[in-house]
Design a protein around this motif. Structure first.
Motif, PDB file in Angstrom:
ATOM      1  N   CYS A  45       0.738  -1.340   0.138  1.00 52.88           N
ATOM      2  CA  CYS A  45       0.002   0.101  -0.106  1.00 52.88           C
ATOM      3  C   CYS A  45       0.897   1.378  -0.010  1.00 52.88           C
ATOM      4  CB  CYS A  45      -1.126   0.067   1.303  1.00 52.88           C
ATOM      5  SG  CYS A  45      -2.408  -1.057   1.003  1.00 52.88           S
ATOM      6  N   GLU A  46       2.005   1.282   0.565  1.00 49.82           N
ATOM      7  CA  GLU A  46       2.822   2.393   0.530  1.00 49.82           C
ATOM      8  C   GLU A  46       3.333   2.464  -0.780  1.00 49.82           C
ATOM      9  OE1 GLU A  46       6.835   4.139   2.738  1.00 49.82           O
ATOM     10  OE2 GLU A  46       6.334   2.329   3.291  1.00 49.82           O
ATOM     11  N   GLU A  47       3.806   1.448  -1.368  1.00 50.27           N
ATOM     12  CA  GLU A  47       4.231   1.819  -2.749  1.00 50.27           C
ATOM     13  C   GLU A  47       3.049   2.225  -3.662  1.00 50.27           C
ATOM     14  OE1 GLU A  47       5.597  -1.281  -6.613  1.00 50.27           O
ATOM     15  OE2 GLU A  47       5.900  -1.857  -4.339  1.00 50.27           O
ATOM     16  N   GLU A  48       1.834   1.668  -3.516  1.00 53.34           N
ATOM     17  CA  GLU A  48       0.678   2.142  -3.986  1.00 53.34           C
ATOM     18  C   GLU A  48       0.397   3.790  -4.112  1.00 53.34           C
ATOM     19  OE1 GLU A  48      -2.369   2.195  -6.785  1.00 53.34           O
ATOM     20  OE2 GLU A  48      -0.942   0.797  -6.609  1.00 53.34           O
ATOM     21  N   LEU A  49       0.456   4.118  -2.756  1.00 53.04           N
ATOM     22  CA  LEU A  49       0.684   5.592  -2.675  1.00 53.04           C
ATOM     23  C   LEU A  49       1.591   6.271  -3.200  1.00 53.04           C
ATOM     24  CD1 LEU A  49      -0.611   7.909  -0.907  1.00 53.04           C
ATOM     25  CD2 LEU A  49       0.849   7.298   0.907  1.00 53.04           C
ATOM     26  N   ASP A  50       2.613   5.874  -3.166  1.00 54.19           N
ATOM     27  CA  ASP A  50       3.854   6.394  -4.028  1.00 54.19           C
ATOM     28  C   ASP A  50       3.473   6.649  -5.479  1.00 54.19           C
ATOM     29  OD1 ASP A  50       5.534   6.739  -1.738  1.00 54.19           O
ATOM     30  OD2 ASP A  50       6.688   4.934  -2.292  1.00 54.19           O
ATOM     31  N   ILE A  51       2.943   5.588  -6.177  1.00 54.69           N
ATOM     32  CA  ILE A  51       2.562   5.447  -7.684  1.00 54.69           C
ATOM     33  C   ILE A  51       1.519   6.553  -7.814  1.00 54.69           C
ATOM     34  CG2 ILE A  51       1.523   4.316  -9.442  1.00 54.69           C
ATOM     35  CD1 ILE A  51       3.024   1.961  -8.142  1.00 54.69           C
ATOM     36  N   GLN A  52       0.239   6.529  -6.911  1.00 53.80           N
ATOM     37  CA  GLN A  52      -0.655   7.410  -7.322  1.00 53.80           C
ATOM     38  C   GLN A  52      -0.461   8.756  -6.979  1.00 53.80           C
ATOM     39  OE1 GLN A  52      -4.701   6.187  -6.139  1.00 53.80           O
ATOM     40  NE2 GLN A  52      -4.371   4.425  -6.279  1.00 53.80           N
ATOM     41  N   PHE A  53       0.332   9.093  -5.949  1.00 48.62           N
ATOM     42  CA  PHE A  53       0.717  10.391  -5.654  1.00 48.62           C
ATOM     43  C   PHE A  53       1.746  11.106  -6.892  1.00 48.62           C
ATOM     44  CE2 PHE A  53       3.603  13.560  -3.633  1.00 48.62           C
ATOM     45  CZ  PHE A  53       2.607  14.445  -3.109  1.00 48.62           C
ATOM     46  N   LEU A  54       2.632  10.193  -7.239  1.00 52.62           N
ATOM     47  CA  LEU A  54       3.256  10.692  -8.351  1.00 52.62           C
ATOM     48  C   LEU A  54       2.742  11.101  -9.721  1.00 52.62           C
ATOM     49  CD1 LEU A  54       6.392   8.246  -8.047  1.00 52.62           C
ATOM     50  CD2 LEU A  54       6.541  10.754  -7.557  1.00 52.62           C
ATOM     51  N   VAL A  55       1.737   9.923  -9.818  1.00 45.86           N
ATOM     52  CA  VAL A  55       0.813  10.280 -11.111  1.00 45.86           C
ATOM     53  C   VAL A  55       0.095  11.493 -11.132  1.00 45.86           C
ATOM     54  CG1 VAL A  55      -1.084   9.433 -12.422  1.00 45.86           C
ATOM     55  CG2 VAL A  55       0.855   7.870 -11.820  1.00 45.86           C
ATOM     56  N   MET A  56      -0.908  11.568  -9.796  1.00 44.36           N
ATOM     57  CA  MET A  56      -1.825  12.532  -9.889  1.00 44.36           C
ATOM     58  C   MET A  56      -1.178  13.974  -9.537  1.00 44.36           C
ATOM     59  SD  MET A  56      -4.525  10.713  -7.114  1.00 44.36           S
ATOM     60  CE  MET A  56      -5.806  11.941  -7.287  1.00 44.36           C
ATOM     61  N   GLU A  57      -0.047  14.124  -8.687  1.00 43.26           N
ATOM     62  CA  GLU A  57       0.531  15.359  -8.492  1.00 43.26           C
ATOM     63  C   GLU A  57       1.266  15.540  -9.729  1.00 43.26           C
ATOM     64  OE1 GLU A  57       0.456  17.835  -5.914  1.00 43.26           O
ATOM     65  OE2 GLU A  57      -1.257  16.942  -5.704  1.00 43.26           O
ATOM     66  N   GLY A  58       2.077  14.788 -10.331  1.00 43.54           N
ATOM     67  CA  GLY A  58       2.715  14.982 -11.640  1.00 43.54           C
ATOM     68  C   GLY A  58       2.068  15.436 -12.771  1.00 43.54           C
ATOM     69  N   ILE A  59       0.961  15.197 -12.823  1.00 42.56           N
ATOM     70  CA  ILE A  59       0.022  15.459 -13.734  1.00 42.56           C
ATOM     71  C   ILE A  59      -0.122  16.722 -13.646  1.00 42.56           C
ATOM     72  CG2 ILE A  59      -2.256  15.161 -14.906  1.00 42.56           C
ATOM     73  CD1 ILE A  59      -1.769  12.265 -14.857  1.00 42.56           C
ATOM     74  N   ARG A  60      -0.835  17.152 -12.448  1.00 36.73           N
ATOM     75  CA  ARG A  60      -1.193  18.603 -12.021  1.00 36.73           C
ATOM     76  C   ARG A  60      -0.097  19.524 -12.190  1.00 36.73           C
ATOM     77  NH1 ARG A  60      -1.384  21.893  -7.903  1.00 36.73           N
ATOM     78  NH2 ARG A  60      -0.176  20.607  -6.515  1.00 36.73           N
ATOM     79  N   ARG A  61       1.341  19.084 -11.640  1.00 38.28           N
ATOM     80  CA  ARG A  61       2.255  19.890 -11.876  1.00 38.28           C
ATOM     81  C   ARG A  61       2.614  20.333 -13.219  1.00 38.28           C
ATOM     82  NH1 ARG A  61       4.959  20.062  -6.958  1.00 38.28           N
ATOM     83  NH2 ARG A  61       3.059  19.935  -5.170  1.00 38.28           N
TER      84      ARG A  61
END
Length: 115
Positions: A45-61
């Motif tokens: 789940c920590e890895e899943e959080l990393d992935i989703q954070f990178l994708v969601m925040e990365g796209i926004r940024r």
């Protein structure tokens, strides 16, 4: 806690459903605490959080055109979450202690009145 006094734990599916709310900072304290505790115990789940954070925040940024270090930002957000949980827990314990003292004072007053 459940009806037998056991602590209710979050499962992986519940965790994954809450990731977008965590990223958007929309979790209330009880959900945030369970979310964080589960993440500390579950590497998947920590890895899943990393992935989703990178994708969601990365796209926004990228859309905003901002420079970023998302791994660092996620670690900061998790550290902030840990501090919030510790701070809130301290107030809960303090409140419980104050209730205990108040009950003792009230019992003492009732006994004093009755004597």
């Amino acid at each position: 806690m459940d009806i037998w006094g056991r602590r209710e734990c979050m499962d992986c599916k519940q965790f994954e459903k809450l990731i977008p709310d965590f990223i958007a900072r929309k979790l209330d304290y009880p959900a945030l605490k369970k979310f964080y505790e589960h993440m500390e115990q579950c590497a998947d789940c920590e890895e899943e959080l990393d992935i989703q954070f990178l994708v969601m925040e990365g796209i926004r940024r990228l859309e905003d055109g901002n420079a970023f270090d998302l791994q660092f930002e996620l670690r900061q957000r998790l550290e902030e979450t840990r501090r919030k949980i510790r701070f809130h827990s301290a107030f809960l314990y303090l409140g419980g202690a104050m209730e205990f003292v108040a009950a003792g004072i009230l019992i003492g007053i009732v006994i004093w009145i009755l004597l």
